[in-house]
Design an enzyme around this catalytic site. Structure first.
Site, mmCIF file in Angstrom:
data_model
loop_
_atom_site.group_PDB
_atom_site.id
_atom_site.type_symbol
_atom_site.label_atom_id
_atom_site.label_comp_id
_atom_site.label_asym_id
_atom_site.label_seq_id
_atom_site.Cartn_x
_atom_site.Cartn_y
_atom_site.Cartn_z
ATOM 1 N N ASP A 64 21.069 20.394 24.770
ATOM 2 C CA ASP A 64 19.512 20.689 24.366
ATOM 3 C C ASP A 64 19.500 22.133 24.076
ATOM 4 O OD1 ASP A 64 17.163 20.956 24.759
ATOM 5 O OD2 ASP A 64 16.772 20.051 26.735
ATOM 6 N N VAL A 65 19.243 22.251 22.902
ATOM 7 C CA VAL A 65 19.162 23.624 22.408
ATOM 8 C C VAL A 65 18.017 24.423 22.677
ATOM 9 C CG1 VAL A 65 20.775 23.342 20.656
ATOM 10 C CG2 VAL A 65 18.289 22.858 20.204
ATOM 11 N N ASN A 91 18.265 24.244 12.867
ATOM 12 C CA ASN A 91 17.707 23.070 12.173
ATOM 13 C C ASN A 91 16.638 22.346 13.281
ATOM 14 O OD1 ASN A 91 17.105 21.024 10.257
ATOM 15 N ND2 ASN A 91 18.237 19.647 11.797
ATOM 16 N N TYR A 157 2.797 24.603 16.494
ATOM 17 C CA TYR A 157 3.611 24.344 15.559
ATOM 18 C C TYR A 157 3.815 25.216 14.350
ATOM 19 C CZ TYR A 157 6.774 22.103 11.823
ATOM 20 O OH TYR A 157 7.691 21.554 11.076
ATOM 21 N N LYS A 161 6.458 28.173 13.485
ATOM 22 C CA LYS A 161 7.384 28.355 12.436
ATOM 23 C C LYS A 161 7.183 29.971 11.884
ATOM 24 C CE LYS A 161 9.468 24.492 12.613
ATOM 25 N NZ LYS A 161 10.814 24.362 12.671
#
Length: 254
Positions: A64-65, A91, A157, A161
């Site tokens: 789990d990153v 990614n 979101y 980003k």
């Protein structure tokens, strides 16, 4: 015909589906040795099996990153298995539920930022220090979104980003003398499973976002993003750093 990534050691997160899977497939066919990272081990193992006859190599790494220790361990794995790290591709990502800020939940804010911002930050910190120790430069590729400049989702979101783009540009500048390159791919509408991370959308926010989505071109393919990643990972882009490549069919032009 020579392979563009022959013997390069690469870490790819979010590798079990969508853009990450397409990146691993293309990179291994181009001769790369890849640590493929995701939570779904069975998906990773299926991917590795499908590439058994390809010129490169796949190492499956379940994790789990959002966790600092996983980001560090996956890079240690690449160095241990392949003797070095050449490329890091952050990614993995998730959507918000399109809720406007006045209706934003703490849970969604924390989960999206944990995966879209904190995870890449931990991985970049580790990778940069490995690159510095190797004294051979390196390439980091961060997968952001057209949401960094357009309202294609909610504020959580989109801002996550935008933060990733800013972090990438800053890192590219800071480590320019050490030949550590950092570039960003900002996809538009790509056919992936990311929408499943949204859950039930906030209908008010969704209705507003539809005003922007109405101008979207035909949905792109995960392979389009993989091709952009191949360019940034290869020596073809050796003089490019701090760049943002929009893989969006021209959506950002409007």
């Amino acid at each position: 015909m020579s392979m563009r990534l022959e013997s390069k050691s690469v870490v790819v997160t979010g590798a079990s589906s969508g853009m990450g899977k397409a990146i691993v497939e293309l990179f291994v066919r181009e001769g790369a040795k890849v640590v493929a990272v995701a939570r779904r081990k069975e998906r990773l193992e299926e991917l590795a099996a499908s590439l058994a006859d390809a010129p490169g190599e796949v190492i499956v790494y379940q994790g789990d990153v959002t966790k600092e220790e996983v980001n560090e361990a996956m890079i240690d794995c690449a160095v241990e298995k392949f003797g070095k790290l050449d490329v890091l591709i952050n990614n993995a990502g998730m959507m918000d539920d399109m809720a406007p800020i006045g209706e934003m939940s703490d849970d969604r804010l924390q989960k999206v930022y944990a995966l879209n911002v904190f995870g890449p930050a931990y991985a970049m910190r580790k990778a940069v220090n490995v690159f510095l120790a190797q004294e051979s430069g390196g390439s980091i590729i961060n997968v952001a979104s057209l949401g960094c400049v357009k309202v294609v989702a909610g504020p959580v979101y989109c801002s996550s980003k935008a933060a990733l783009v800013s972090m990438s540009k800053n890192t590219a500048f800071m480590y320019m003398p050490q030949k550590i390159r950092v570039n960003v791919i900002a996809p538009g509408g790509i056919a992936t499973e990311i929408s499943s991370s949204m859950g039930m959308p906030n209908m008010g926010g969704y209705a507003r976002v539809q005003k922007v989505l109405a101008a979207a071109p035909e949905v792109g393919k995960a392979e389009d993003v993989a091709a952009a990643a191949l360019f940034f990972a290869s020596d073809d882009s050796s003089y490019i750093s701090g760049d943002v490549m929009y893989v969006d069919g021209g959506w950002n032009a409007g």
